[in-house]
Design an enzyme around this catalytic site. Structure first.
Site, PDB file in Angstrom:
ATOM      1  NE  ARG A  14      -1.724  14.987  11.422  1.00  0.00           N
ATOM      2  CZ  ARG A  14      -2.731  15.032  12.288  1.00  0.00           C
ATOM      3  NH1 ARG A  14      -2.627  14.420  13.456  1.00  0.00           N
ATOM      4  NH2 ARG A  14      -3.842  15.666  11.999  1.00  0.00           N
ATOM      5  CE  LYS A  21      -7.102  12.604   5.773  1.00  0.00           C
ATOM      6  NZ  LYS A  21      -7.131  13.441   6.987  1.00  0.00           N
ATOM      7  CD  GLN A  71      -9.604  21.737  -3.857  1.00  0.00           C
ATOM      8  OE1 GLN A  71      -9.510  20.697  -3.224  1.00  0.00           O
ATOM      9  NE2 GLN A  71      -9.849  22.899  -3.269  1.00  0.00           N
ATOM     10  NE  ARG A 439       3.530 -50.149  -8.835  1.00  0.00           N
ATOM     11  CZ  ARG A 439       2.690 -50.793  -8.054  1.00  0.00           C
ATOM     12  NH1 ARG A 439       2.780 -52.102  -7.944  1.00  0.00           N
ATOM     13  NH2 ARG A 439       1.782 -50.158  -7.389  1.00  0.00           N
TER      14      ARG A 439
END
Ligand code: UD1
Ligand code: CA
Length: 459
Positions: A14, A21, A71, A439
Site C-alpha cells: 500500500r 516497508k 526469508q 587594470r
C-alpha cells in the site's frame, strides 16, 4: 547473551513503492533504524534482521553492521524467525527479543521492563501487550483463570468470545533463546491462513509446562505500524511533535511550527529561537541564544552560541559563536566559520576556513580557501579554485581588504593586511602590507554619445 531479531521482510504494497516497508522514513530515519536504535539503547547489540522483499536494499542500508538472513518465501512470522535459527544457535544461553521492523515507536523502557519481568517470572516467553478499544486485526491474548497467559489467537482463527478480548499482541516478545529454538521446530501451519505463526510458540511452551507471561504496556504507540503513506505522515507528525516537546522542555522557543522539521538526533541550546521553515538534520548541534530561520536547512553541523542563521543552507560544517549568516547563503561541506564573522546575501562558501570577525557581506564565492581574521571580502569576489583539472587553495592573511570583483586565481597566497583594488585578477602571491592592482588603462572618449546620435540621424 541477549539478542534481537527484527522482522523486516514486508513489502508494504500500500506504500506503492518498490522498497521494503521498514526502509520508509519517519522524521528522516528509516523505521528499521528506529527499531534498531531502541534495541541498542536497551543494551542489545547482537541483532539479526530477517529480510524478504528487496532484501538487497536492506543489506545495502545496513552496510554489514548487523547479521541479516533471507526469508525467500513469506510463510508467516514463525517461518521468518526460523530463518534466524543459525543466528540463535550461535549462543542460546540468554534471551532473544523479536520485533517488527515497521513499528518504529517501540522504546527502550518497554524493552528493558519487559525483560526484567521475563527474567523475574522465569518465563519461556513474555509477550508485550496493549489494551485497544478496537482490537480488530490483532492477535488476542488468552489468559487462564489464574491470569497467566495460555495462548495468542489470531483474528482469523478467533471465536466470538476470543474476539471480545481487548488485550492484543504488540508483535514484540522476549523469548528464552533455547525455548524459542525448541518451539520453532514444532510449529505447524494448521490455521486459517496456512502460515507458520510465531504466536503459536507461546501455546507450545505452555503445553510443555513452561511459563508464558505478558508485559502490558501503557503506551499503545509501541504497536503502531505504518501501512500506507497516510499513516506514515501521521507517524511523522507524531514523532515531530515529540521532538518539539522535548526541545520546549529544554527552553527552546517556537512561535509557529509551520514547516519545521527537527530530527531526533539534533541538540539545541536553551533560549534559541527556531523560526518557520527550519529543517535540522543528522548530527547537528545548535548552541544557546541562537536565532535559526526562517527557511534554513542545517545538516551534520555545529552552530555556536548566539549565532543567527536566516534563509541559509549549511552542511557538514562548524560555525562558531555570534556569527551572522544570511539571508541566501550556502555553506557547503567542510567549512569552519570563525566567531563574530558575517556571511551575507548570496555568498557560497565551500571547504574553507573563515577567521574571526571576517566579513563576506555579499555576492561572493569562497572555495578551498583559508581566510584570516578581520578580513573584508568585497562584493563579487571569486576564488577561482578550479582550473578544470585540479582544485587549488587560496590563502588570505589577517586584516586584508579584498576589493570588489577581485578574482583570486588559485593557488595563490596573500600576506597580512594586503589590499587588492576593485576588479583585480590576482595571479601571483602578494607580500604583507602590499596593494595589488591589475587594470587596463581607462580611456575617456569625449562627446562620443552626441557623435553617435548624429550618425544615426544621417547628419
Ligand atoms: C502479527 C501477529 C499478531 C500481532 C500483530 C502485531 C502473528 C501470527 N501474528 O500479525 O498476533 O497482533 O503481528 O502487529 O505473528 N513478516 C515476515 N514474514 C512473514 C510474515 C510477516 O517477515 O512471512 C513480518 C512483517 O513484515 C511484519 C511482521 O512480520 O514486520 C508482522 O507481520 P504482519 O503480517 O504485519 O502481522 P500479522 O501476522 O498480521
Ligand atoms: Ca579585471
Amino acid at each position: 547473551m541477549d539478542k534481537a531479531i527484527i522482522l523486516a521482510g514486508g513489502q508494504g504494497k500500500r506504500m506503492k513503492a518498490d522498497m521494503p516497508k521498514p526502509l520508509f522514513k519517519v522524521l528522516g530515519e528509516p523505521m528499521l533504524d528506529w527499531v534498531i536504535a531502541a534495541c541498542e539503547s536497551a543494551g542489545i547489540s547482537d541483532i539479526c534482521v530477517v529480510k524478504g522483499f528487496r532484501g538487497e536494499m536492506i543489506d545495502e542500508h545496513l552496510g554489514g553492521r548487523y547479521t541479516t538472513v533471507l526469508q525467500a518465501e513469506r510463510l508467516g512470522t514463525g517461518h521468518a524467525v526460523m530463518q534466524a535459527i543459525p543466528f540463535l544457535s550461535e549462543d542460546a544461553s540468554g534471551s532473544t527479543l523479536v520485533l517488527c521492523g515497521d513499528a518504529p515507536f517501540i522504546d527502550e523502557t518497554t524493552i528493558r521492563e519487559a525483560l526484567a519481568l521475563h527474567n523475574e517470572q522465569g518465563n519461556a516467553v513474555t509477550v508485550i501487550t496493549s489494551e485497544l478499544e478496537e482490537p480488530f486485526g490483532y492477535g488476542r491474548i488468552i489468559r487462564s483463570a489464574d491470569g497467566s497467559v495460555s495462548a495468542i489467537v489470531e483474528q482469523k482463527d478467533a471465536t466470538d468470545e476470543q474476539k471480545a478480548v481487548k488485550e492484543i499482541n504488540s508483535g514484540t516478545y522476549w523469548f528464552r533463546t533455547a525455548d524459542l529454538i525448541d518451539a520453532l521446530g514444532k510449529l505447524t501451519n494448521n490455521n486459517a491462513q496456512n502460515e507458520y505463526y510465531l504466536t503459536d510458540t507461546l501455546g507450545i511452551a505452555v503445553s510443555e509446562g513452561k511459563k508464558a507471561g505478558a508485559y502490558k504496556s501503557a503506551n499503545p504507540d509501541i504497536i503502531k505500524g505504518a501501512n500506507d503513506r497516510k499513516e506514515l505522515l501521521e507517524f511523522n507528525n507524531y514523532a515531530r511533535m515529540k521532538v518539539f516537546e522535548k526541545h520546549m522542555m529544554n527552553g527552546v522557543e517556537f512561535t509557529c511550527l509551520d514547516g519545521i522539521i527537527i530530527e531526533r538526533s539534533v541538540e539545541i541550546g536553551q533560549g534559541t529561537e527556531i523560526l518557520p521553515g527550519t529543517i535540522l538534520r543528522g548530527d547537528t548541534k545548535i548552541g544557546s541564544g541562537c536565532k535559526i530561520g526562517p527557511n534554513v536547512v542545517i545538516e551534520n553541523s555545529t552552530i555556536g552560541d548566539g549565532t543567527v542563521v536566516n534563509t541559509a543552507q549549511i552542511y557538514d560544517s562548524e560555525v562558531e559563536e555570534n556569527v551572522n549568516i544570511g539571508p541566501f547563503v550556502h555553506i557547503r561541506p567542510d567549512c569552519r566559520i570563525g566567531k563574530e564573522s558575517k556571511i551575507g546575501d548570496f555568498v557560497e562558501v565551500k571547504n574553507s576556513g573563515i577567521g574571526e570577525k571576517t566579513a563576506i557581506a555579499h555576492l561572493a564565492y569562497i572555495g578551498d580557501s583559508d581566510i584570516g581574521r578581520k578580513v573584508n571580502i568585497g562584493c563579487g569576489t571569486v576564488t577561482v579554485n578550479y582550473d578544470g583539472i585540479t582544485k587549488n587553495r587560496c590563502v588570505i592573511g589577517d586584516n586584508s581588504f579584498i576589493g570588489c570583483n577581485t578574482n583570486l586565481i588559485a593557488p595563490v597566497k596573500l600576506g597580512k593586511a594586503v589590499y587588492t583594488a576593485a576588479g583585480t585578477t590576482v595571479t601571483r602571491d602578494i607580500p604583507d602590507y602590499a596593494l595589488a592592482i591589475e587594470r587596463g588603462v581607462m580611456k575617456i572618449n569625449e562627446g562620443y554619445t552626441i557623435r553617435k546620435l548624429k550618425t544615426k540621424q544621417g547628419k
